[in-house]
Design an enzyme around this catalytic site. Structure first.
Site, PDB file in Angstrom:
ATOM      1  N   GLU A 157     -38.223 -25.443  -3.899  1.00  0.00           N
ATOM      2  CA  GLU A 157     -38.057 -26.177  -5.206  1.00  0.00           C
ATOM      3  C   GLU A 157     -39.164 -25.875  -6.201  1.00  0.00           C
ATOM      4  O   GLU A 157     -39.006 -26.107  -7.396  1.00  0.00           O
ATOM      5  CB  GLU A 157     -37.855 -27.612  -4.869  1.00  0.00           C
ATOM      6  CG  GLU A 157     -36.674 -28.059  -4.185  1.00  0.00           C
ATOM      7  CD  GLU A 157     -35.379 -27.785  -4.855  1.00  0.00           C
ATOM      8  OE1 GLU A 157     -35.327 -28.254  -6.252  1.00  0.00           O
ATOM      9  OE2 GLU A 157     -34.548 -27.035  -4.375  1.00  0.00           O
ATOM     10  N   SER A 170     -10.300 -82.736  22.702  1.00  0.00           N
ATOM     11  CA  SER A 170     -10.955 -83.649  23.425  1.00  0.00           C
ATOM     12  C   SER A 170     -12.322 -83.128  23.797  1.00  0.00           C
ATOM     13  O   SER A 170     -13.326 -83.919  24.241  1.00  0.00           O
ATOM     14  CB  SER A 170     -10.300 -83.762  24.760  1.00  0.00           C
ATOM     15  OG  SER A 170      -9.176 -84.778  24.455  1.00  0.00           O
TER      16      SER A 170
END
Length: 879
Positions: A119, A521
């Site tokens: 680059e 319950s």
């Protein structure tokens, strides 16, 4: 005075002796030439000055409102948040941008050199921009008439573009890049700039930064990369969306070798290394040369997704997905797998008992079935669960042919053998096909009664139990019924397992934390707890007899699940056999405001409705809250907060959350004896009296030993718990605990509907608890529940509540724990203000309570129940 335009005119020498070579003596041609070049010099000078001023003006104009480059010094790149098990293994990760931040000094030189070569070869020598590179790019653009336009950006400029500017291709952006690049070069070092670049850059495949890309493409750390692999990564910035190592193999290979050549020319690698590395093939995870990093992680499940949900709420979604958090989860992966299998087995057992085949409701076009590669590619794209391994892995498969008896299938990830793979007729004979209109087909006799060509199905290997040898492929389906399971430590609140459904990939809805259901319950212990703290005891006699209650919906006549009434009964027996009428009378006697206060104190509800029906569990809550509340029974009545996370650290390793806030007085004492553990001081709030907690726990042991859960629970240590089954068995529950762990399960359809006759919490959820706790007790241990000080035992008759001699024994004898100084008064009976229901049917008459005898169409006699009302169908939990 005449003006002098000729620089050699004699008037310039006024007052001095003229030179013999004065202008008067110069030839006219020479004067003309000198005048011409003087004019050119003037124009050039003035032009350069104008250009310089123009460029300066442009840079001044564009440099006025640029973002501050100084913020880069404090930049925090979005990074992955990772979840670890208690053993330190990565079990999941979350990120919007998959990035692993690596400081510059930890990035290998080889990686830096590869990117610099690809680059910006002059990176360490320029001041932010490369004038020669820009000029060369301009020449190329002119020569190609705009076809070949490259950015000519330095690494510093790319950092500016990625962090502070947009990515549009405009001259204005390029000017801003250069301005910012020169500024940042004065602020940050070259290594700091390179660190930002190598951690921020997008390298394809949702990988940001070199560390994440190294995992994505090679499943390696940066330090393990070879030169050709580092060059491959450095090739990606050129066109990350178009440089796929499989689809664009030749293009990536060519670019990789170019980078290697540049590295050689820059003397980062030798010529021999370049030639050797360039000769190597392009290997990658995507091409199957390496296992993917994700494949080493377990499939995402309900546990880690719930962590994601909770931490996103606590810290914010953006912070969780980009903050680089390190999360230490409480999950025990071994127990999580056992929990998943236990729940899956119960759901599949219920589903298979219905004998209905729904399949996946997915299919492939018939034209793709002729070619193996084509149907395999098509099958791979079908959205069906792939995370089920109940009694072996479940594979997606497609029906290739349907014969007279069997069906030939193609299986994902399994190669065809010479004979092929088949679903035999006998594997289909358990079911009827559910047709597209919802009706049911005939009972299957051959595979074709259930399957059609092109159907996508799930299959698993059926094997011998003794040696694991293969028998046949067998059809499987994801059950329509769903449920949840959760287990946690009663003392710390650490959740060690959570399963929110049959398959996370089939449904991400977590039924352990998100589904609000009627607990039935399983809520009754909170009613009994409020009674015990109000002066009642386990031996207190409560009337079990008919009740009538006027409601806006009409008269409510609640019943016991057996449709029988049992008269005066001790409280212990009432909870052991889940007597509804006793519970209602207790709630009425104690007051629903007191019951609601207890439920809210334990975290079951935030604001409980004070209706008698709610004493039977008709108000909805979550399994998560119920299990956490039961943990407080198990630890003696102290508050415990459930947690899925032990610790959260930020990207710098600083702890930002820690669950356990207890003080350890000598954890850092090196002189502590080897046979003694550190002393930890508990600072937990007490939510109920310790004796009350023990009394209630003892009563709930009776539920497991001889009550509604006795047929399903058989463990080698003391266990307490409570079943729950709502009206018409739309939800079934069991929540139980030892002195170390609490676990709970519920099962029901997502859109509640009856599960059918004979379905109860004990026989449906009880086996899930049993299977999990067998393994959990072996791993975590357990023992007797701790008896708190301040009380004494008295033996009573559990059927009548009468006091017995200290040496009494037998099935009817139970030792109850009573507070010192509060000797129980035996013989007192409580009816909750409902009396005995003298105007209602007596005990022996209520086996078909409220029913009437009718003559059927066949001429036979039958007893049918009354019309459904508020009490019989919609009041909530029954047993």
């Amino acid at each position: 005075m005449p003006l002098c335009f000729d620089p050699f005119d004699s008037c310039l020498y006024r007052g001095r002796t003229p030179n013999v070579t004065s202008a008067i003596e110069r030839p006219p041609v020479l004067r003309a030439i000198l005048s011409f070049f003087g004019t050119i010099f003037t124009f050039v000078t003035m032009g350069l000055a104008v250009v310089a001023l123009s460029i300066g003006a442009v840079f001044w104009i564009y440099g006025r409102e640029l973002p501050s480059h100084e913020s880069l010094a404090q930049y925090k790149p979005p990074t992955i948040s990772r979840i670890y098990s208690g053993e330190g293994q990565i079990i999941d990760e979350f990120a919007k941008e998959r990035r692993l931040f690596v400081p510059a000094d930890e990035i290998p030189d080889l990686v830096k050199q590869a990117f610099i070569s690809a680059e910006d070869k002059n990176f360490y020598h320029h001041s932010g921009y490369d004038a020669r590179g820009i000029a060369a790019a301009g020449v190329e653009a002119i020569q190609s008439r705009g076809r070949d336009v490259r950015g000519a950006s330095t690494i510093t400029q790319q950092v500016m573009k990625n962090f502070l500017l947009s990515g549009d291709r405009k001259i204005e952006r390029k000017i801003k890049e250069i301005i910012l690049a020169t500024r940042v070069e004065e602020t940050l070092s070259k290594d700091q700039i390179l660190e930002l670049y190598l951690n921020e850059i997008f390298l394809g495949q949702n990988s940001y930064g070199v560390a994440a890309a190294a995992q994505t493409y090679f499943n390696k750390s940066l330090s393990d990369l070879e030169p050709h692999e580092a060059a491959t990564l450095a090739s990606m910035p050129k066109a990350p969306g178009k440089f796929h190592p499989v689809r664009n193999y030749d293009r990536v290979l060519s670019r990789r070798n170019f980078v290697l050549k540049e590295m050689s020319e820059n003397e980062y690698i030798t010529v021999a290394t370049y030639e050797s590395e360039a000769a190597k093939p392009l290997r990658s995870v995507q091409n199957g040369d390496f296992d993917s990093f994700r494949s080493t992680l377990p499939s995402r499940d309900y546990f880690t997704d719930e962590i994601r949900r909770q931490l996103s709420q606590d810290f914010g979604e953006d912070e969780f997905f980009s903050g680089g958090m390190t999360v230490r989860a409480t999950v025990d992966p071994e127990m999580q797998k056992i929990a998943a299998h236990a729940l899956q087995r119960a759901l599949e057992k219920y589903d298979r008992s219905l004998g209905l085949w729904r399949g996946t409701r997915e299919s492939l076009p018939l034209e793709v079935l002729g070619d193996e590669a084509t149907w395999r590619e098509a099958l791979a794209s079908v959205d069906v669960p792939r995370d089920v391994d109940l009694e072996g892995r479940w594979y997606p498969a497609v029906v290739l042919e349907v014969g007279k008896n069997d069906a030939r299938i193609g299986i994902e990830g399994v190669e065809d053998d010479a004979d092929g793979h088949f679903i035999p007729a006998k594997d289909a004979q358990w079911a009827r096909k559910v047709l597209s209109d919802g009706s049911r087909g005939k009972k299957a006799t051959v595979a074709g009664d259930l399957l059609e060509k092109g159907d996508v199905v799930l299959v698993r290997r059926m094997t011998q139990d003794d040696d694991g040898s293969f028998i046949r492929w067998t059809l499987r389906q994801v059950p329509e019924v769903q449920g949840g399971f959760m287990a946690m430590d009663v003392n710390t609140g650490r959740v060690i397992a959570m399963q929110g459904g049959f398959s996370y990939q089939d449904s991400v809805f977590n039924r352990a934390t998100q589904a609000k259901r009627q607990p039935g319950s399983s809520f009754k212990p909170f009613v009994y707890a409020s009674a015990l703290d109000s002066g009642y005891s386990p031996a207190t006699i409560v009337i079990d007899a008919p009740i009538e209650i006027n409601t806006p919906q009409g008269v409510w006549r609640p019943r016991n699940s057996s449709n029988k009434f049992y008269g005066p009964t001790p409280m212990r027996t009432g909870i052991e056999f889940s007597r509804n009428l006793m519970t209602i009378r207790l709630a009425q006697e104690v007051g629903m405001d007191v019951v609601a206060d207890y439920a809210e104190r334990f975290g079951v509800y935030e604001n409980m409705g004070q209706f008698l029906a709610n004493s039977l569990g008709s108000e909805e809550t979550t399994l998560f809250k119920m299990v956490a509340a039961y943990a407080m029974f198990g630890n003696g009545g102290e508050r415990v907060e459930p947690t899925l996370v032990d610790r959260v650290q930020d990207r710098y390793g600083e702890t930002i959350y820690r669950h356990d806030q207890r003080d350890c007085t000598d954890c850092d004492n090196p002189a502590i004896a080897e046979d003694r553990s550190p002393r930890i001081l508990s600072n937990r709030e007490r939510v109920m009296d310790g004796i009350t907690a023990y009394q209630l726990t003892s009563m709930m042991q009776g539920v497991v030993n001889r009550g509604t859960a006795s047929s399903a629970i058989d463990l080698p240590v003391p266990v307490a718990g409570k079943t729950g089954t709502t009206n018409e068995a739309k939800d079934v529950w069991f929540v139980g605990f030892t002195n170390t762990l609490v676990a709970g399960c519920y099962i029901g359809y997502d859109r509640p509907r009856p599960l059918g006759r004979g379905t109860y919490g004990g026989n449906t959820c009880g086996p899930v608890f049993q299977e999990f706790m067998e393994e959990a007790i072996a791993k975590y241990g357990s023992g007797k529940f701790r008896v708190p000080p301040g009380g004494h035992f008295i033996k009573i008759d559990r059927f009548s509540g009468a006091r017995l001699a200290n040496d009494a024994s037998g099935a009817n004898v139970v030792a109850e724990y009573f507070r010192d100084g509060e000797e129980p008064i035996f013989g007192i009976t409580y009816d909750g203000g409902f009396a005995m229901g003298a105007n209602l049917p007596l005990v022996k008459e209520v086996e078909a309570y409220g029913g009437r005898e009718v003559t059927t169409s066949s001429g036979k006699k039958a007893v049918v129940g009354p019309k459904a009302d508020f009490g019989t169908l919609s009041s909530g939990g029954l047993y």
